[in-house]
Motif scaffolding. Sequence first.
Motif, PDB file in Angstrom:
ATOM      1  N   LEU A 133      -5.320   1.546  -9.564  1.00 17.76           N
ATOM      2  CA  LEU A 133      -4.736   0.229  -9.380  1.00 17.76           C
ATOM      3  C   LEU A 133      -5.124  -0.728 -10.481  1.00 17.76           C
ATOM      4  CD1 LEU A 133      -4.945  -0.513  -5.616  1.00 17.76           C
ATOM      5  CD2 LEU A 133      -3.138   0.485  -6.984  1.00 17.76           C
ATOM      6  N   TYR A 169       0.801  -1.211   0.000  1.00 16.73           N
ATOM      7  CA  TYR A 169       0.000   0.000   0.000  1.00 16.73           C
ATOM      8  C   TYR A 169       0.845   1.277   0.000  1.00 16.73           C
ATOM      9  CZ  TYR A 169      -3.592   3.330   1.171  1.00 16.73           C
ATOM     10  OH  TYR A 169      -4.421   4.399   1.144  1.00 16.73           O
ATOM     11  N   PHE A 224      -1.858  -4.491  -1.782  1.00 14.68           N
ATOM     12  CA  PHE A 224      -3.006  -3.605  -2.007  1.00 14.68           C
ATOM     13  C   PHE A 224      -4.318  -4.359  -2.151  1.00 14.68           C
ATOM     14  CE2 PHE A 224      -2.060  -4.575  -6.382  1.00 14.68           C
ATOM     15  CZ  PHE A 224      -3.294  -4.529  -7.009  1.00 14.68           C
ATOM     16  N   VAL A 280      -6.226  -4.255   0.915  1.00 15.09           N
ATOM     17  CA  VAL A 280      -6.478  -2.981   1.558  1.00 15.09           C
ATOM     18  C   VAL A 280      -7.940  -2.571   1.492  1.00 15.09           C
ATOM     19  CG1 VAL A 280      -5.989  -0.523   1.423  1.00 15.09           C
ATOM     20  CG2 VAL A 280      -4.148  -2.178   1.265  1.00 15.09           C
TER      21      VAL A 280
END
Lengths: 552, 839
Positions: A334, A247, A294, A297
């Motif tokens: 992303l 992250y 990520f 997350v």
Amino acid sequence: MAFPHRLDAPELPDFSMLKRLARDQLIYLLEQLPGRKDLFIEADLMSPLDRIANVSILKQHEVDKLYKVENKPALSSSEQLCFLVRPRIKNMRYIANLVNADKTAGRTRKYKVIFSPQKFYACEMVLEEEGIYGDVSCDEWAFSLLPLDVDLLSMELPEFFRDYFLEGDQRWINTVAQALHLLSTLYGPFPNCYGIGRCAKMSYELWKKLEDEEDSESKGRRPEIGHIFLLDRDMDFVTALCSQVVYEGLVDDTFRIKCGSVDFGPEVTSSDKSLKVLLNAEDKVFSEIRNEHFSNVFGFLSQKARNLQAQYDRRRGMDIKQMKNFVSQELKGLKQEHRLLSLRLIPKDYRSLKTQYLQSYGPEHLLTFSNLRRAGLLTEQAPGDTLTAMESKVSKLVTDKAAGKITDAFSSLAKRSNFRAISKKLNLIPRVDGEYDLKVPRDMAYVFSGAYVPLSCRIIEQVLERRSWQGLDEVVRLLNCIEFAFTDITKEDKASSESLRLILVVFLGGCTFSEISALRFLGREKGYRFIFLTTAITNSARLMEAMSEVKA
Amino acid sequence: MDCYTANWNPLGDSAFYRKYELYSMDWDLKDELRDCLVAAAPYGGPIALLRNPWRKEKAASMRPVLEIYSASGIPLASLLWKSGPVVSLGWSAEEELLCVQEDGAVLVYGLHGDFRRHFSMGNEVLQNRVLDAQIFHTEFGSGVAILTGAHRFTLSANVGDLKLRRMPEVPGLQSAPSCWTTLCHDRVTHILLAVGPELYLLDHATCSTVTPPGLAPGVSSFLQMAVSFTYRHLALFTDTGYIWMGPASLKEKLCEFNCNIRAPPKQMVWCSRPRSKERAVVVAWEKRLMVVGDAPESIQFVLDEDSYLVPELDGVRIFSRSTHEFLHEVPVASEEIFKIASMAPGALLLEAQKEYEKESQKADEYLREIQELGQLTQAVQQCIEAAGHEHRPDMQKSLLRAASFGKCFLDRFPPDSFVHMCQDLRVLNAVRDYHIGIPLTYSQYKQLTIQVLLDRLVLRRLYPLAIQICEYLRLPEVRGVSRILAHWACYKVQQKDVSDEDVARAINQKLGDTPGVSYSDIAARAYGCGRTELAIKLLEYEPRSGEQVPLLLKMKRSKLALSKAIESGDTDLVFTVLLHLKNELNRGDFFMTLRNQPMALSLYRQFCKHQELETLKDLYNQDDNHQELGSFHIRASYAAEERIEGRVAALQTAADAFYKAKNEFAAKATEDQMRLLRLQRRLEDELGGQFLDLSLHDTVTTLILGGHNKRAEQLARDFRIPDKRLWWLKLTSLANLEDWEELEKFSKSKKSPIGYLPFVEICVKQHNKYEAKKYTSRVAPEQKVKALLLVGDVAQAADVAIEHRNEAELSLVLSHCTGATDGATADKIQRARAQAQKK
């Protein structure tokens, strides 16, 4: 989940002392020019300065107006001008122009130049050549270590990378040695020292020389940090050039974390104002997710947001909304990244790629290519070479948003630097049986989705395990570092077992958040705690920019 | 002990003066003192003698001998005087001997007769010759005052920082003054001179007449004057046989004494101790010595021999051919203790201790007496203090023993004063020893400080004693032992008869890694003595490279300095050497030196990049580094050159360099850039607008945006821009212009080499789904689903996907079925899937 320290994790030393020292010294220097004065600050120093002394502290010490050192004439009307700059020739010219303009206008003012972290003879010489050496007084603000976080110290010297690894300029080594010397004065000697790389070795030797010269009282002190590991960035360019998927690294790649904080523009905050967010261990939510892959997350955050919303009042809710907003925006980015990641790289004719690159970005990049070659990041290869499976697996992770130039650079780099052999030797590309569960990482490879263990971190792990380079001869040879790998163990019975589990890792030339996350993970596994000292936080884009030739 | 006060002489009611022997001199004087110029340094310093052959009318054929002795008469130096006639000798505060010649030249010698330097007191002095001279001491250092043959005064208050000052003239002065002296107060030096019955005071600007208040009448001349050690008091000896004493300001009279001798005294000096109320002067004639103070009677001594007086801080030293004595006022503590029938606490304590040693009960009585008065602390202090003023170790011991005895009966007596006194006395006794010959009193020692005393021992080359003292007093190494060893080493390098190797080894053996020793200082000294090789050897021991470099540069070992600087890792140091080398060597040699030192080379290159571009070019040229030269000129083409011709020329040079570097690619690229620059220039002339410095692609884009499609295509052909790239450029430009009509025309101009999906994408990006739909039909089948989804036609996308029977496409479409209207489509896909599975 996330980042709970082990209960038995050793306490970190208190690095806020460094901030206080820097602040006190700056105030002292400002007081050396009594009376009201205008302060000219170099752009690069603004963020670090902000972390040390805010505007009101400066005002308290009779700083009137603040200016940025830039290529514009200064409109200051103050009788005293103070310049806070990095020791660069460009800055000396700026000051010289200003002083000489005053002279022509028959104006006399007081000028003081404060160099941070130190002054260089070359700078003084330029002042002399410009005929103003006698008109200005020079001082040094030995501010070389900025604690960005409880376990992260940055020298905030991004130019270290280009200066040393491209230009071969060793002037910052002294600064590094001074910084290490400061640490050992404050936190006791380091009983175990390891390092690899030419710069690491030189810094280490210079540092030891400093310690010897000073009949310091620190010699009898109990060490607070048991190990120090120095590592040159050119030992491992691969890791630094990889796209980051933990992250904090991702935020850095996307938004650029500057001096421990990030500016979210209006497109993220969905309001007119941009928002500056400090990212460190004090932010509870952030500290839990910073080291996560990520893909974990979002789920974590929405869970967290639900919890929070239930608990907090509306005002707090606003923050959460912003946060959610940010995260969703972030994830949009992303997805794109992901797409990029999944692109198979087809080897192209290097020449035509280079031609097209020059045609679209300008001929000055001819110099960029030459820089890349000089730093060993690029070797020309015959067209038609295909990437092996393993390389393509690694290069899958490599992307450069600026241009596709890295792919070629990378594949050839892999060849030149024996990357293949090293990765086999150190098992950098773990064999994956089934799905790699990123929620429950099993090794440091999680920072690259389980595909690759950062070379730099693996080296550190191996050496710490062995307490020496023994048995790593082959790796050291492949890294071309036979002369520059060193161990220095002092038989020290004063070191507590607590301190022996604290390790200071010094990255000369910068480190990435992925490496930090990986080592934090390693620490958690082994019961160590790592402290990071870097010349600057870096990532693939920054490395490439350092190599790029820009038209002035 | 009964006769302890035998040598005490009372002066008036309140003070005693005593004279005791310091040394019996066994120097072998060839001449009488009266035939010599004599100079003795204060603080127990050395004695210099120069037999003065110029005074007598003898032929100057015989060269005089300058001799230097310690205060105990041990010869330190003896040299044949080969320079001109000397008028006066004197010692500076640094114990350097100043010899004032008749011609105004001052020759400076060290304690061991080594010539140090010389300086002149100016032309005026040279012309008029020196009649008389005095060396005096001020807070600035040591000064020289000169009376010339023209009866004018010239002085310098500090010979270390020579500034000559010519004093104003005394009006109507025809003859030399009968006596004169320098006076210093408030940091200004004055001259007081007596001419007949008049006294004149000269300061920097004026000459004024002064009259001593209350001077007995009838004076027609002053025969002698004396200033006290601290310049506070003045004494005048008149031809009427009176001695007038008063403050140096001449504001009042202290006392006047008629000694009934009219003969001019040989010497008159003050004899007083700091913080004492008593004032006295000592006057010496040929056979008589008189101590005169504010008392009706004086103390008189007979002088058996020709003697010389040396004023000290707290008394007067008197030396002659056979003895060296000290005359001073008995200090209060000693007086209290030793005065006959004294009942002072210290006296009682000393008595008590003696009785105690005799195992007599009287000890208790005495002690009780002191304790009853509550004066035991005072008694101990008195004994300690008195011990300090004793010259004889046995007396020191008995007083200290008494103090120590008294201390036992005190609860809380801070031990410092006792311990320090013991230490100080041990040091003092050591330096007073006959072999060392520095007869310091306790007060002088305290005034001088231990550091200066150590310096003086070093000056006398008494290194072992100095080190022993340092170790005994536990002085920090840097200030103590190391410093002395360094001095020793500096002396050692001057021993020319020992080989470089031996000296270097001996020094390293003794000094080792002692902290605070600077090998570079020692090396500098060796170099100063002309021993360059030794200096280099010594520098090898210097651990701090930073210290080695400056000296190496000075010794013109620049190349060695460069490698040392590089070794040090200190780039600033390297830079210093580089600039030095640059000035020292010719350019070619300088570059050659750099070539062998990559670290220095890259440092210098970095500097040149910012400051001296031309030098940078020369550097590359020298190395035949064509690749870098090419890069250099490329940079110049956009950074340094303004005019287009200059830029093209720079690029041409760059291209040539790249060819030489066998970098054909770069050469070609550079040539392309030259063409592009020329073309951009033409475009600007013909079309207006900004073209220069755009990249090739940007140039094409700009042309398209400006509607110059033909030119854009021509450019693309000229520079062989691939078709695909050109299509991309055109596509994005037209979409940016939102020139949909032209875009459509363009799409139909021929078959798109990049397919038609980009057309769809770019229209959608510009939020024009209507235009986007125009191109969906032409998108290649494998991309069609994606295109349809982009324009939002889910239903048709589903149809195509079903037609393709592609599972991935089906899922993709399905994931887009979000709206309520897409329900039917979703069902359709599910059905198709089910069918596919059946098969």
